[in-house]
Scaffold this motif. Structure first.
Motif, mmCIF file in Angstrom:
data_model
loop_
_atom_site.group_PDB
_atom_site.id
_atom_site.type_symbol
_atom_site.label_atom_id
_atom_site.label_comp_id
_atom_site.label_asym_id
_atom_site.label_seq_id
_atom_site.Cartn_x
_atom_site.Cartn_y
_atom_site.Cartn_z
ATOM 1 N N TYR A 127 9.441 57.053 -13.389
ATOM 2 C CA TYR A 127 8.384 58.036 -13.649
ATOM 3 C C TYR A 127 6.991 57.405 -13.605
ATOM 4 O O TYR A 127 6.071 57.952 -12.981
ATOM 5 N N ALA A 128 6.832 56.245 -14.229
ATOM 6 C CA ALA A 128 5.518 55.595 -14.270
ATOM 7 C C ALA A 128 5.040 55.231 -12.866
ATOM 8 O O ALA A 128 3.857 55.388 -12.533
ATOM 9 N N GLU A 129 5.950 54.757 -12.021
ATOM 10 C CA GLU A 129 5.577 54.417 -10.646
ATOM 11 C C GLU A 129 5.177 55.664 -9.870
ATOM 12 O O GLU A 129 4.221 55.640 -9.080
ATOM 13 N N THR A 130 5.906 56.749 -10.102
ATOM 14 C CA THR A 130 5.587 58.011 -9.431
ATOM 15 C C THR A 130 4.175 58.461 -9.771
ATOM 16 O O THR A 130 3.376 58.785 -8.885
ATOM 17 N N ILE A 131 3.846 58.483 -11.051
ATOM 18 C CA ILE A 131 2.522 58.911 -11.490
ATOM 19 C C ILE A 131 1.448 57.999 -10.917
ATOM 20 O O ILE A 131 0.388 58.457 -10.459
ATOM 21 N N ARG A 132 1.715 56.718 -10.901
ATOM 22 C CA ARG A 132 0.725 55.755 -10.445
ATOM 23 C C ARG A 132 0.375 55.942 -8.972
ATOM 24 O O ARG A 132 -0.813 56.003 -8.609
ATOM 25 N N ILE A 133 1.388 56.079 -8.117
ATOM 26 C CA ILE A 133 1.070 56.139 -6.691
ATOM 27 C C ILE A 133 0.493 57.502 -6.289
ATOM 28 O O ILE A 133 -0.289 57.588 -5.339
ATOM 29 N N VAL A 134 0.867 58.555 -7.021
ATOM 30 C CA VAL A 134 0.224 59.844 -6.776
ATOM 31 C C VAL A 134 -1.258 59.748 -7.108
ATOM 32 O O VAL A 134 -2.132 60.157 -6.323
ATOM 33 N N SER A 135 -1.566 59.200 -8.260
ATOM 34 C CA SER A 135 -2.956 59.068 -8.688
ATOM 35 C C SER A 135 -3.751 58.190 -7.728
ATOM 36 O O SER A 135 -4.897 58.502 -7.386
ATOM 37 N N GLU A 136 -3.130 57.116 -7.266
ATOM 38 C CA GLU A 136 -3.834 56.185 -6.387
ATOM 39 C C GLU A 136 -4.176 56.819 -5.038
ATOM 40 O O GLU A 136 -5.232 56.530 -4.467
ATOM 41 N N TRP A 137 -3.299 57.681 -4.526
ATOM 42 C CA TRP A 137 -3.594 58.326 -3.242
ATOM 43 C C TRP A 137 -4.832 59.201 -3.379
ATOM 44 O O TRP A 137 -5.769 59.102 -2.572
ATOM 45 N N TYR A 138 -4.848 60.062 -4.382
ATOM 46 C CA TYR A 138 -5.986 60.961 -4.552
ATOM 47 C C TYR A 138 -7.259 60.202 -4.925
ATOM 48 O O TYR A 138 -8.361 60.570 -4.496
ATOM 49 N N TYR A 139 -7.116 59.158 -5.707
ATOM 50 C CA TYR A 139 -8.291 58.366 -6.084
ATOM 51 C C TYR A 139 -8.888 57.693 -4.845
ATOM 52 O O TYR A 139 -10.107 57.656 -4.664
ATOM 53 N N ALA A 140 -8.007 57.180 -3.977
ATOM 54 C CA ALA A 140 -8.476 56.569 -2.726
ATOM 55 C C ALA A 140 -9.191 57.596 -1.848
ATOM 56 O O ALA A 140 -10.178 57.278 -1.182
ATOM 57 N N TYR A 141 -8.690 58.819 -1.858
ATOM 58 C CA TYR A 141 -9.292 59.870 -1.034
ATOM 59 C C TYR A 141 -10.619 60.351 -1.601
ATOM 60 O O TYR A 141 -11.630 60.388 -0.888
ATOM 61 N N TYR A 142 -10.627 60.720 -2.881
ATOM 62 C CA TYR A 142 -11.808 61.349 -3.471
ATOM 63 C C TYR A 142 -12.894 60.346 -3.867
ATOM 64 O O TYR A 142 -14.089 60.607 -3.689
ATOM 65 N N ARG A 143 -12.494 59.212 -4.401
ATOM 66 C CA ARG A 143 -13.472 58.290 -4.966
ATOM 67 C C ARG A 143 -13.806 57.118 -4.061
ATOM 68 O O ARG A 143 -14.907 56.584 -4.113
ATOM 69 N N GLU A 144 -12.867 56.701 -3.236
ATOM 70 C CA GLU A 144 -13.077 55.510 -2.409
ATOM 71 C C GLU A 144 -13.277 55.826 -0.932
ATOM 72 O O GLU A 144 -13.644 54.944 -0.155
ATOM 73 N N GLN A 145 -13.029 57.087 -0.530
ATOM 74 C CA GLN A 145 -13.192 57.500 0.863
ATOM 75 C C GLN A 145 -12.477 56.549 1.827
ATOM 76 O O GLN A 145 -13.026 56.111 2.833
#
Length: 385
Positions: free
Chosen positions: A339-357
């Motif tokens: 579960y923790a890995e699932t949450i982490r990689i979901v968050s990282e994808w969107y963070y890379a898209y929205y915040r890091e472009q």
């Protein structure tokens, strides 16, 4: 983070040659619904596996869309067609002659099924029938994996997981459409695809509550969170106590691809349905999910991340989970992430898209590679020759 650089070096070097027994390398793979969230992830993974990907979708369903953000239109052969159009499906499958078909095209939003039940039923039922009819008429060797949903089951809110032999159906239009699609598949299987010399092999995949980067469909809790948080606002939730077995999108996709390989190699699973879900301990309430996602977006107070509205405009199941023993026994498939890995990689994808472009095609490929490496380290069957 599930980091490729932290994965075992030997596994990282060799994993690409072992994944799914190289069954998809150089093969033509047709994906219906390839412009959607799951279809885009599957198309990207198939490209990584050196498959020749052919997509069929009537449109790009959202703005933004993973399909657009990854530039998939320029990487695959793209057919704009509606699965409800039998003539179009017949022509595409006859002319393309795919080695594999993954049928994902669907109206998959529960709230939309209440707004437009006719579109939901015709897309999910007639669309599935048209794919089967086109395969029947094309009459060439092909493995077809037909994706329905965990919501195909008649959910009576019991605490144990649904098995593939449990009753299909449902109280709402979306569940009913998925249950009806299952009946269509069964009737076509027994009416047209049972002969020993029939060149088509069919399998059914059932999964639900899939989350992952690149989903922008409406009325999905993770999508609503990421949109709101990227704009600096809170998200409204309507069913805080609803419990789901959350899983990353790559988990069921690994199951679908494993099933495709098994059907290509032998005929003993022809016509069988398989559940692909996470372990029972991954079930969390919506509130727990939001709290865990919020921490990756640096929220320290829940009131800054979300608020509960109590507005439930349509029926939603309180509890729904799958029993995946059949997939483990016959396919040796099991989920890969906790579960923790699932949450982490979901968050990282969107963070890379929205915040890091970031450049999201490369980032998505990196996440798939990392997932493959973790699977290799954990001895998942689909990473072995």
């Amino acid at each position: 983070m599930i980091n490729i650089e932290k994965s075992n070096t030997k596994i990282r070097k060799n994993i690409g040659g072992n994944v799914f027994r190289n069954a998809y390398s150089g093969k033509k793979v047709l994906v219906t619904g390839h412009t959607g969230f799951k279809g885009s992830w599957l198309s990207t993974w198939l490209l990584k596996l050196d498959a020749h990907v052919v997509g069929v979708s009537k449109d790009v369903p959202t703005i933004p869309a993973m399909f657009d953000e990854l530039g998939l239109a320029g990487r695959i052969r793209h057919h704009q067609a509606d699965v409800r159009d039998l003539a179009a499906m017949r022509t595409i499958i006859y002319e393309e002659r795919p080695d594999f078909v993954f049928h994902l095209a669907a109206q998959a939003i529960v709230s939309s099924s209440y707004a437009d039940p006719v579109e939901t039923i015709t897309t999910n039922v007639v669309g599935t029938m048209n794919v089967l009819e086109a395969l029947r008429q094309a009459d060439h060797p092909c493995v077809a994996v037909l994706i329905t949903s965990d919501k195909c089951y008649d959910n009576v809110e019991w605490s144990w997981g649904y098995r593939e032999t449990d009753t299909v159906g449902g109280k709402d239009v979306y569940s009913g459409s998925k249950g009806a699609a299952e009946l269509i598949i069964k009737s076509y299987l027994h009416s047209f695809f049972q002969a020993k010399d029939n060149p088509v092999r069919l399998g059914i995949g059932r999964a639900g509550n899939v989350i992952g980067g690149g989903d922008w469909a409406k009325d999905r809790i993770v999508v609503d969170c990421m949109r709101a948080w990227s704009e600096g606002s809170t998200v409204e939730i309507r069913s805080p106590s609803a419990t789901r077995p959350w899983q990353h999108v790559l988990e069921p996709l690994s199951g679908y691809l494993t099933l495709g390989v098994a059907l290509a190699e032998a005929n003993d699973l022809h016509g069988e349905a398989f559940n692909f879900g996470p372990r029972a301990e991954q079930s969390r309430t919506v509130v727990e999910l939001l709290g865990d996602l919020g921490r990756h977006w640096n929220f320290t107070r829940s009131e800054d991340a979300y608020r509960i509205t109590g507005n439930i405009p349509f029926h939603e199941s309180g509890l729904l989970k799958l029993n995946c023993d059949k997939s483990l026994f016959h396919l040796k498939w099991e989920p890969n992430l906790d579960y923790a890995e699932t949450i982490r990689i979901v968050s990282e994808w969107y963070y890379a898209y929205y915040r890091e472009q970031r450049e999201m095609y490369a980032f998505t490929l990196d996440q798939i590679t990392a997932y493959e490496c973790i699977a290799g380290e954990r001895n998942r069957i689909w990473t072995k020759l």
